[in-house]
Design a protein around this motif. Structure first.
Motif, PDB file in Angstrom:
ATOM      1  N   PHE A  42     -11.129  30.908   4.533  1.00 29.24           N
ATOM      2  CA  PHE A  42     -10.306  30.895   3.329  1.00 29.24           C
ATOM      3  C   PHE A  42     -10.120  29.445   2.897  1.00 29.24           C
ATOM      4  O   PHE A  42     -10.347  28.516   3.673  1.00 29.24           O
ATOM      5  CB  PHE A  42      -8.957  31.586   3.554  1.00 29.24           C
ATOM      6  CG  PHE A  42      -8.083  30.925   4.574  1.00 29.24           C
ATOM      7  CD1 PHE A  42      -7.168  29.948   4.210  1.00 29.24           C
ATOM      8  CD2 PHE A  42      -8.167  31.284   5.911  1.00 29.24           C
ATOM      9  CE1 PHE A  42      -6.358  29.338   5.159  1.00 29.24           C
ATOM     10  CE2 PHE A  42      -7.359  30.684   6.864  1.00 29.24           C
ATOM     11  CZ  PHE A  42      -6.455  29.706   6.488  1.00 29.24           C
ATOM     12  N   ALA A  43      -9.753  29.273   1.655  1.00 26.64           N
ATOM     13  CA  ALA A  43      -9.479  27.945   1.120  1.00 26.64           C
ATOM     14  C   ALA A  43      -8.163  27.992   0.375  1.00 26.64           C
ATOM     15  O   ALA A  43      -7.838  28.994  -0.268  1.00 26.64           O
ATOM     16  CB  ALA A  43     -10.601  27.496   0.195  1.00 26.64           C
ATOM     17  N   SER A  44      -7.410  26.916   0.477  1.00 28.60           N
ATOM     18  CA  SER A  44      -6.139  26.861  -0.239  1.00 28.60           C
ATOM     19  C   SER A  44      -6.124  25.630  -1.139  1.00 28.60           C
ATOM     20  O   SER A  44      -6.634  24.567  -0.773  1.00 28.60           O
ATOM     21  CB  SER A  44      -4.955  26.850   0.728  1.00 28.60           C
ATOM     22  OG  SER A  44      -5.089  25.817   1.669  1.00 28.60           O
ATOM     23  N   ARG A  45      -5.551  25.814  -2.309  1.00 32.15           N
ATOM     24  CA  ARG A  45      -5.411  24.744  -3.289  1.00 32.15           C
ATOM     25  C   ARG A  45      -4.097  24.024  -3.025  1.00 32.15           C
ATOM     26  O   ARG A  45      -3.049  24.661  -2.858  1.00 32.15           O
ATOM     27  CB  ARG A  45      -5.414  25.343  -4.693  1.00 32.15           C
ATOM     28  CG  ARG A  45      -5.237  24.326  -5.785  1.00 32.15           C
ATOM     29  CD  ARG A  45      -5.276  24.988  -7.145  1.00 32.15           C
ATOM     30  NE  ARG A  45      -5.121  23.995  -8.195  1.00 32.15           N
ATOM     31  CZ  ARG A  45      -5.418  24.202  -9.460  1.00 32.15           C
ATOM     32  NH1 ARG A  45      -5.877  25.384  -9.845  1.00 32.15           N
ATOM     33  NH2 ARG A  45      -5.250  23.248 -10.343  1.00 32.15           N
ATOM     34  N   GLY A  46      -4.137  22.701  -2.977  1.00 34.92           N
ATOM     35  CA  GLY A  46      -2.924  21.937  -2.764  1.00 34.92           C
ATOM     36  C   GLY A  46      -1.955  22.095  -3.921  1.00 34.92           C
ATOM     37  O   GLY A  46      -2.336  21.952  -5.080  1.00 34.92           O
ATOM     38  N   VAL A  47      -0.706  22.415  -3.617  1.00 28.97           N
ATOM     39  CA  VAL A  47       0.329  22.589  -4.629  1.00 28.97           C
ATOM     40  C   VAL A  47       1.364  21.470  -4.522  1.00 28.97           C
ATOM     41  O   VAL A  47       1.745  20.868  -5.515  1.00 28.97           O
ATOM     42  CB  VAL A  47       1.009  23.968  -4.493  1.00 28.97           C
ATOM     43  CG1 VAL A  47       2.157  24.105  -5.473  1.00 28.97           C
ATOM     44  CG2 VAL A  47      -0.011  25.079  -4.696  1.00 28.97           C
ATOM     45  N   SER A  48       1.807  21.196  -3.302  1.00 31.10           N
ATOM     46  CA  SER A  48       2.773  20.117  -3.104  1.00 31.10           C
ATOM     47  C   SER A  48       2.773  19.705  -1.646  1.00 31.10           C
ATOM     48  O   SER A  48       2.224  20.390  -0.793  1.00 31.10           O
ATOM     49  CB  SER A  48       4.178  20.549  -3.521  1.00 31.10           C
ATOM     50  OG  SER A  48       4.681  21.529  -2.634  1.00 31.10           O
ATOM     51  N   ALA A  55       0.924  17.060  -3.615  1.00 30.19           N
ATOM     52  CA  ALA A  55       0.047  17.533  -2.539  1.00 30.19           C
ATOM     53  C   ALA A  55      -0.842  16.389  -2.052  1.00 30.19           C
ATOM     54  O   ALA A  55      -1.388  15.640  -2.862  1.00 30.19           O
ATOM     55  CB  ALA A  55      -0.817  18.684  -3.034  1.00 30.19           C
ATOM     56  N   PRO A  56      -1.000  16.233  -0.751  1.00 30.88           N
ATOM     57  CA  PRO A  56      -1.864  15.175  -0.236  1.00 30.88           C
ATOM     58  C   PRO A  56      -3.353  15.526  -0.306  1.00 30.88           C
ATOM     59  O   PRO A  56      -4.209  14.667  -0.169  1.00 30.88           O
ATOM     60  CB  PRO A  56      -1.410  15.014   1.209  1.00 30.88           C
ATOM     61  CG  PRO A  56      -0.837  16.342   1.573  1.00 30.88           C
ATOM     62  CD  PRO A  56      -0.264  16.910   0.307  1.00 30.88           C
ATOM     63  N   PHE A  57      -3.650  16.814  -0.529  1.00 27.01           N
ATOM     64  CA  PHE A  57      -5.036  17.272  -0.594  1.00 27.01           C
ATOM     65  C   PHE A  57      -5.242  18.126  -1.832  1.00 27.01           C
ATOM     66  O   PHE A  57      -4.370  18.916  -2.206  1.00 27.01           O
ATOM     67  CB  PHE A  57      -5.404  18.097   0.650  1.00 27.01           C
ATOM     68  CG  PHE A  57      -5.303  17.312   1.922  1.00 27.01           C
ATOM     69  CD1 PHE A  57      -6.317  16.449   2.305  1.00 27.01           C
ATOM     70  CD2 PHE A  57      -4.194  17.420   2.736  1.00 27.01           C
ATOM     71  CE1 PHE A  57      -6.219  15.705   3.476  1.00 27.01           C
ATOM     72  CE2 PHE A  57      -4.075  16.688   3.904  1.00 27.01           C
ATOM     73  CZ  PHE A  57      -5.101  15.822   4.277  1.00 27.01           C
TER      74      PHE A  57
END
Length: 101
Positions: A42-48, A55-57
Motif C-alpha cells: 500500500f502507499a500513503s500520501r503525506g497529509v501532515s 508532512a515530511p514525505f
C-alpha cells in the motif's frame, strides 16, 4: 521471517510530486513487475506531520514479503519501477528494508 520494503519520498525545498501519476500509473507498475513476490502493498500520501507541521514525505510505499527470498526476487524485477521515478517526482527516494518483529 517476514520482510518489508519501504520507499519514502521526502519533501524538501523545490521537490515536486505528481500524485495522480504515482497512484494511477507507478503503483500499477509495482504490481506488474514485482507483484508476484509481494504479499501485501500500500502507499500513503503525506497529509501532515505533528500537529501544525507539514508532512515530511510526499508519499511512503510499504511492501510486505513472506521472506528474504521473495524480497530479493522483487528487487531483481524492480528495474522498470525504479526507472519510472523521474516521471512523477524529483525527490530522492529513501529506501528501508526491515523485518516484522
Amino acid at each position: 521471517m517476514t520482510m518489508t520494503l519501504q520507499v519514502a519520498y521526502p519533501v524538501t525545498e523545490g521537490t515536486t510530486f505528481d500524485y495522480d501519476y504515482y497512484f494511477d500509473t507507478h503503483m500499477k507498475m509495482v504490481e506488474e513487475h514485482m507483484g508476484a513476490h509481494i504479499a501485501e502493498a500500500f502507499a500513503s500520501r503525506g497529509v501532515s506531520g505533528p500537529p501544525g507541521q507539514p508532512a515530511p514525505f510526499h508519499a511512503i510505499a510499504t511492501m510486505k514479503f513472506a521472506d528474504q527470498a521473495a524480497l530479493n526476487e522483487a528487487l531483481g524485477a524492480s528495474g522498470p519501477v525504479m526507472a519510472d521515478i523521474p516521471n512523477f517526482t524529483n525527490s530522492e527516494p529513501q529506501v528501508m528494508v526491515g523485518h516484522i518483529g
